[in-house]
Design an enzyme around this catalytic site. Structure first.
Site, PDB file in Angstrom:
ATOM      1  CG  ASP A 173      -2.207 -13.836   5.436  1.00  0.00           C
ATOM      2  OD1 ASP A 173      -3.036 -14.465   4.745  1.00  0.00           O
ATOM      3  OD2 ASP A 173      -1.871 -12.662   5.200  1.00  0.00           O
ATOM      4  CE  LYS A 190      -6.308 -16.104   2.582  1.00  0.00           C
ATOM      5  NZ  LYS A 190      -6.571 -14.685   2.283  1.00  0.00           N
ATOM      6  NE  ARG A 209      -3.889  -2.263   2.257  1.00  0.00           N
ATOM      7  CZ  ARG A 209      -3.877  -3.603   2.100  1.00  0.00           C
ATOM      8  NH1 ARG A 209      -2.735  -4.254   1.985  1.00  0.00           N
ATOM      9  NH2 ARG A 209      -5.011  -4.280   2.034  1.00  0.00           N
TER      10      ARG A 209
END
Ligand code: S3P
Length: 435
Positions: A317, A344, A28
């Site tokens: 995760d 995933k 990001r």
């Protein structure tokens, strides 16, 4: 030839270390830095292949980006109207985050573009982003089964939309908020359960007007982002391998420095503590809009638990590592409501179950989870990681509680999220060799 890890059994993790930068925040930082006006300087950046794919994509769209030294990036932002048509398809490598967030960015551009990825990414579902983007007026073609490559048609007029998500996915939420930057009127996204909120925090940090109310975030198109300094904390998802390794290896005592402690990311710490892990959170502070702390972890006997549903998206995760912890716990651990793990980088329920079975652990697979029977130690064995970085690193840690060596195949992709993993783990006491 791909990389293989060969890990000797036993040992303990000790010392003081800092794992690399947060992957979600690093992606990001490049995106918002590129779309901002003025300079953004990123420190603590994750120089892993996934984030470098995002970096290269923006360079290909004409954004001046430099890496003056390791873990540092400077971006001369071009503003929301400054991207140029890339000369070739943008290769997102192994990264679902990069591809899905880029859909939101590219949907609002005046030019056409193509997104491609590696074999794993080319199998992953993209309609979860392209369908809601289409409701805003975007035109993105997928393969027949909704997978990449993606052809993004530029020059579409986007309209704000009130999205109610059915999947708890920060990637989908972020793609829609990003598209909202180029949309007429207001875009709101309501999520079914809290997911990582780095996009929302960073939009505000870059000076954008974003309204948050519980599980809903809203913004209006036509604003501007202003470049700034970004300090990326260490990735809690990378720290998780060490939290599990130190918990299961007797005699361990490890300090993990400067770990990102965003409450939408700390589910693994909560789950490990429910299992009895000895994790202390030290020197909590806030840096650049994100909470950070040092974590001290010492070995402790673990108990099997039923994993609380609300923690699933907050640890999404970390389940490969948590499964290794569960396999060393006393009693059974049950995970349900985690079907997302099947889409995933690999099908993490099946691939982890196969690996655990190869090491003599009893487990039962379900469509949305797994039941793992804990035992004293892993047997020696060879693991097919299916090119999944987190599977590979999780089984490397399993060797700390194994009766013989563990060999893990197909470990190249560890470099997508954790460059230098083997060296750092070896320094802390893991008997790992890279073949
Ligand atoms: C991410 C969101 C999560 C996570 C991924 C990173 C992000 O994916 O698994 O590793 O940076 O937004 P989903 O949105 O598919 O849950």
């Amino acid at each position: 030839m791909t990389t293989t890890f060969s890990v000797e059994p036993g040992g303990a993790l000790r010392g003081d270390l800092r794992v690399p930068g947060d992957k979600s925040i690093s992606h990001r930082s490049i995106m918002f830095g590129a779309l901002a006006e003025g300079r953004t300087r990123v420190s603590g950046f994750l120089d892993g292949e996934d984030c470098l794919a995002t970096l290269a994509a923006f360079q290909a769209m004409g954004v001046p980006i430099e890496r003056p030294e390791r873990q540092t990036v400077t971006i001369e932002g071009v503003g929301l109207a400054g991207l140029r048509k890339p000369p070739a398809p943008l290769d997102m490598g192994n990264s679902g985050t990069a591809m899905r967030l880029m859909c939101g960015v590219l949907a609002g551009q005046p030019f056409d573009s193509v997104l491609v990825g590696d074999a794993s990414l080319s199998r992953r579902p993209m309609r979860r982003v392209t369908d809601p983007l289409a409701a805003m007026g975007a035109r993105i073609d997928t393969g027949e089964d909704g997978t990449p490559p993606l052809h993004v048609h530029g020059g579409q007029r986007l309209r704000g939309f009130l999205h109610t998500l059915t999947v708890a996915s920060a990637q989908v939420k972020s793609a829609l908020l990003l598209a909202g930057l180029w949309s007429d009127g207001e875009t709101c996204v309501t999520e079914p359960a809290p997911t990582r909120d780095h996009t929302e925090r960073m939009l505000v940090g870059f000076g954008y007007d974003l309204q948050r109310d519980g599980r809903r975030s809203c913004l209006r198109g036509g604003g501007r982002l202003v470049g700034r300094a970004v300090e990326v904390p260490a990735d809690i998802s990378s720290a998780a391998f060490f939290l599990v390794g130190a918990s299961i290896a007797e005699g361990s005592d490890l300090l993990l420095r400067h770990v990102g402690m965003n409450p939408t990311r700390t589910g693994a710490i909560d789950i490990l503590r429910l299992m009895g892990a000895a994790i202390e959170v030290l020197d909590e502070r806030e840096i650049g809009g994100e909470p950070v702390a040092d974590l001290r972890v010492r070995s402790a006997p673990l108990q099997g638990i039923r994993i609380p549903q609300e923690l699933v998206p907050l640890a999404i995760d970390e389940f490969p590592a948590l499964f290794v912890a569960a396999a060393c716990a006393e009693g059974e651990t049950v995970l349900a409501g985690a079907e997302e793990l099947r889409v995933k980088e690999s099908d993490r329920i099946q691939v982890m179950a196969d690996g655990l079975s190869a090491l003599g652990v009893r487990c039962e697979v379900r469509p949305d989870g797994i039941r793992i029977h804990g035992q004293a130690a892993f047997e020696s064995g060879t693991i097919a990681s299916h090119g999944d970085h987190r599977v590979a690193m999780s089984f490397a840690m399993a060797a700390l509680r194994a009766s013989g060596p563990i060999v893990i195949e197909d470990c190249d992709n560890v470099a997508t999220s954790f460059p230098g993993f083997a060296g750092l783990a070896a320094d802390a006491g893991l008997g790992i060799r890279v073949l």
